[in-house]
Design an enzyme around this catalytic site. Structure first.
Site, mmCIF file in Angstrom:
data_model
loop_
_atom_site.group_PDB
_atom_site.id
_atom_site.type_symbol
_atom_site.label_atom_id
_atom_site.label_comp_id
_atom_site.label_asym_id
_atom_site.label_seq_id
_atom_site.Cartn_x
_atom_site.Cartn_y
_atom_site.Cartn_z
ATOM 1 N N ASP A 1 27.440 37.481 18.736
ATOM 2 C CA ASP A 1 27.700 36.694 17.544
ATOM 3 C C ASP A 1 27.561 37.632 16.335
ATOM 4 O O ASP A 1 26.982 38.719 16.451
ATOM 5 C CB ASP A 1 26.686 35.551 17.474
ATOM 6 N N ASP B 1 27.137 36.577 12.302
ATOM 7 C CA ASP B 1 26.210 36.157 11.256
ATOM 8 C C ASP B 1 24.925 35.605 11.870
ATOM 9 O O ASP B 1 24.953 34.655 12.650
ATOM 10 C CB ASP B 1 26.867 35.097 10.366
#
EC number: 3.1.3.82
Length: 217
Positions: free
Chosen positions: A36, A38
């Site tokens: 991922d 952020d």
């Protein structure tokens, strides 16, 4: 390079960004390290749209470095509902993403592919699509990366800061994932491992190193 959407960005459809980074060539059937963005690679500033505000989370640097040394593709898979909601556009995403990649390069680590999904049920216009197959927790971004890089998804790993990341990994056929600042859990066919401290980071690095050794054996 412009694509079939008529934009200067690598969009395969209005809400999906797929960008191959660098020129590393991989043999087929390798596992990948899925990340991922952020809240995992960089500090989550709530819909980040300003490159000047991007700060890396140092915890992920050794994981990316270990995957780079092991010859394992590093693939970023990120939901970007801020685009669907009209908070910013693909050009702002491109600027932020470029800054993330620049900061990683300055640390001597590299990403091989970035996929982003902007669709969201609260979006506007063509991006207002609920439960789009590319949006995590759906597995579409991982599956698409698997096709493009001929990956072995079952042996791949995912790291993220939300349960949606883990669910996407499970649905894509991965066997395990690391949840940033989360708790361990075991589900049928999928293990969630916590990533909260240096000891648990060591477990992740060991898992990546094992994949590298398996590829060379």
């Amino acid at each position: 390079m412009a694509d079939k959407t008529g934009t200067p960005h690598p969009l395969t459809e209005p809400g999906v960004w797929i960008e191959r980074i660098g020129g590393r060539v991989f043999p087929p059937h390798l596992p990948a390290l899925f990340l991922d963005r952020d809240g995992t690679i960089n500090v989550d500033t709530d819909y980040p749209s300003d490159p000047a505000e991007i700060v890396l989370r140092p915890q992920m640097l050794p994981a990316i470095a270990t995957a780079n040394r092991a010859g394992i593709p590093v693939v970023v898979v990120t939901n970007q509902s801020g685009i669907a909601r009209g908070y910013f556009g693909w050009s702002a995403f491109a600027a932020v993403n470029g800054r993330v990649l620049e900061l990683l390069r300055e640390e001597g680590v590299f990403v091989d592919m970035v996929l982003a999904c902007a669709y969201h049920e609260a979006g506007v216009g063509p991006l207002a699509i609920p439960d789009h197959p590319m949006r995590k927790p759906n597995p579409g971004m991982l599956v698409e990366a698997g096709k493009r890089l001929a990956l072995d998804l079952q042996r791949s790993l995912i790291v993220g800061d939300k349960l949606a990341d883990m669910q996407a990994g499970k649905r894509a056929g991965l066997a395990q994932g690391w949840l940033v600042d989360g708790e361990a859990a075991v589900q049928p066919g999928f293990a969630i491992r916590p990533l909260r401290d240096s000891s648990e980071l060591g477990d992740l690095l060991a898992a990546i190193e094992t994949l590298g050794r398996d590829n060379r054996s």
